[in-house]
Scaffold this motif. Structure first.
Motif, PDB file in Angstrom:
ATOM      1  N   ILE A  76       0.885  -1.016  -0.091  1.00 48.42           N
ATOM      2  CA  ILE A  76       0.134  -0.017  -0.154  1.00 48.42           C
ATOM      3  C   ILE A  76       0.955   1.032   0.054  1.00 48.42           C
ATOM      4  O   ILE A  76       0.601   2.394  -0.826  1.00 48.42           O
ATOM      5  CB  ILE A  76      -0.857   0.070   1.122  1.00 48.42           C
ATOM      6  CG1 ILE A  76      -2.055  -1.078   1.000  1.00 48.42           C
ATOM      7  CG2 ILE A  76      -1.546   1.376   1.172  1.00 48.42           C
ATOM      8  CD1 ILE A  76      -2.998  -1.368   2.404  1.00 48.42           C
ATOM      9  N   ALA A  77       1.916   1.202   0.687  1.00 48.28           N
ATOM     10  CA  ALA A  77       2.799   2.459   1.068  1.00 48.28           C
ATOM     11  C   ALA A  77       3.472   2.799  -0.460  1.00 48.28           C
ATOM     12  O   ALA A  77       3.451   3.744  -0.785  1.00 48.28           O
ATOM     13  CB  ALA A  77       3.785   2.321   2.159  1.00 48.28           C
ATOM     14  N   VAL A  78       4.097   1.599  -1.005  1.00 48.73           N
ATOM     15  CA  VAL A  78       4.574   1.767  -2.321  1.00 48.73           C
ATOM     16  C   VAL A  78       3.700   2.290  -3.337  1.00 48.73           C
ATOM     17  O   VAL A  78       3.820   3.129  -4.350  1.00 48.73           O
ATOM     18  CB  VAL A  78       5.257   0.105  -2.853  1.00 48.73           C
ATOM     19  CG1 VAL A  78       5.584   0.463  -4.362  1.00 48.73           C
ATOM     20  CG2 VAL A  78       6.393   0.132  -1.782  1.00 48.73           C
ATOM     21  N   GLU A  79       2.458   1.703  -3.503  1.00 46.71           N
ATOM     22  CA  GLU A  79       1.686   1.932  -4.688  1.00 46.71           C
ATOM     23  C   GLU A  79       1.275   3.442  -4.352  1.00 46.71           C
ATOM     24  O   GLU A  79       1.037   4.533  -5.194  1.00 46.71           O
ATOM     25  CB  GLU A  79       0.065   1.208  -4.608  1.00 46.71           C
ATOM     26  CG  GLU A  79       0.586  -0.366  -5.036  1.00 46.71           C
ATOM     27  CD  GLU A  79       1.010  -0.349  -6.379  1.00 46.71           C
ATOM     28  OE1 GLU A  79       0.635   0.447  -7.250  1.00 46.71           O
ATOM     29  OE2 GLU A  79       1.885  -1.194  -6.614  1.00 46.71           O
ATOM     30  N   ALA A  80       0.931   3.920  -2.932  1.00 46.65           N
ATOM     31  CA  ALA A  80       0.512   5.262  -2.796  1.00 46.65           C
ATOM     32  C   ALA A  80       1.672   6.321  -3.307  1.00 46.65           C
ATOM     33  O   ALA A  80       1.600   7.336  -3.590  1.00 46.65           O
ATOM     34  CB  ALA A  80       0.289   5.418  -1.116  1.00 46.65           C
ATOM     35  N   ALA A  81       2.966   5.903  -2.917  1.00 46.75           N
ATOM     36  CA  ALA A  81       4.177   6.709  -3.387  1.00 46.75           C
ATOM     37  C   ALA A  81       4.195   6.990  -4.969  1.00 46.75           C
ATOM     38  O   ALA A  81       4.562   7.882  -5.274  1.00 46.75           O
ATOM     39  CB  ALA A  81       5.467   6.225  -2.598  1.00 46.75           C
TER      40      ALA A  81
END
Length: 352
Positions: free
Chosen positions: A43-48
């Protein structure tokens, strides 16, 4: 002594690192285990990526050998960036860190293993780099001293530590994501071993892989090492195929029992029981009796024994549980303590 153990969780050198690198998952889809952590990182990677920003700084803590370095490479691959690997003891002065930071490109991942061992001076250089993506360099000394600020490309710091309590508060507070890595379940290790056996072009029976998974101490690095050792045994002593019989014989030769404990684990528990009547006993006393370093016992041997309730920690010191006595085939003797020798939850019925 611990570094030579087959079930030791530390790396044995460049050759093992090269072999493990070839077996590492390259993305989240290939990663087996640590489901909750992987979901949060995904989730953190996709959001970034959607915001076209670097991933927030990540702190990974837990016993060695569980995949902290692997996760740094996976995150870098997912964002299409380079990963730069170093460790705390290697960064002895600010210039060491500045040299690395100024070479980073936008979105790159800087992985610092054993981050709790960074010196205070290096930490001070790292703070503005993490928060404001700049480094401050002091030029000259005394009355002529002046500070020059050098901007750096936004990056992602992934720090790894086996000793979270030794990390300073200001450092911990600068990580947006802080997650603990747990020991792997046998089911996850079984899937890892199946995939790695295929990559090694090794024929292995499913029962043999389950046996390896059960004895791998919940640690992928140990599982991969046992797989290679068992493959060697099957090649020399058998027909090259890893089956249940050859697996058991290979593990017996390595003195690894059915719970994944080796001779040093058993010596640790026997020392507590035979020399100190099962405890409570301080870690310094155990280390002195075994002729080992305290850090080795705390970082390498204790975590798995604690996780599996062979020993417990109390205010008075370490204690061997009833499970430890049973595993060593010794008569259960409730250890004496300030409560009159009453057993803990892990000890079970002292009269049984």
């Amino acid at each position: 002594m611990a570094r030579d153990r087959i079930v030791g969780v530390g790396s044995t050198g460049e050759e093992e690192e090269r072999l493990n690198f070839a077996l590492r998952p390259q993305n989240f889809a290939q990663y087996v285990g640590q489901e909750s952590l992987i979901r949060k990182l995904r989730i953190a990677v996709e959001a970034a990526k959607s915001r076209k920003e670097p991933v927030d700084h990540v702190l990974l803590h837990g016993p060695p050998g569980l995949g902290k370095t692997t996760l740094a490479h996976v995150v870098a691959n997912e964002v299409g960036a380079q990963v730069h690997v170093t460790n705390g003891p290697a960064l002895t002065k600010g210039a060491d860190l500045v040299g690395i930071l100024t070479k980073l490109s936008f979105g790159d991942v800087l992985f610092i293993d054993e981050i709790h061992r960074l010196s205070a001076v290096v930490e001070e250089y790292l703070y503005p780099a993490m928060e404001d993506f700049r480094v401050d360099i002091t030029i000259d000394q005394g009355a002529h001293a002046r500070t020059m600020t050098i901007p750096i490309q936004p990056f992602t710091l992934i720090g790894a530590t086996t000793r979270l309590g030794l990390l300073t508060g200001p450092m911990r507070g600068r990580f947006g994501i802080s997650e603990h890595l747990d020991f792997y379940a046998p089911e996850a290790l079984h899937e890892i071993l199946k995939a790695n056996a295929r990559q090694l072009k090794t024929v292995a029976d499913d029962k043999a892989l389950w046996e390896l998974a059960r004895r791998s101490r919940g640690t992928p690095r140990v599982a991969n090492r046992l797989l290679r050792r068992t493959r060697d045994y099957a090649t020399v002593e058998g027909d090259g195929k890893i089956n249940l019989e050859s697996t058991k014989l290979a593990l017996e030769l390595a003195a690894i029992d059915d719970r994944g404990l080796d001779e040093q684990d058993r010596v640790f528990m026997k020392t507590m029981i035979d020399v100190y009547d099962g405890g409570p006993v301080g870690i310094e006393a155990i280390a002195a009796t075994m002729g080992e370093e305290r850090d080795t016992l705390e970082d390498v041997i204790e975590p798995y024994l604690l996780q599996n309730a062979f020993i417990t920690r109390t205010r008075q010191g370490r204690r061997a549980t009833k499970l430890a006595y049973e595993h060593l085939k010794l008569k259960w003797r409730p250890p004496k303590d300030e409560n009159g020798g009453q057993p803990t939850f892990f000890d079970g019925d002292a009269n049984s």
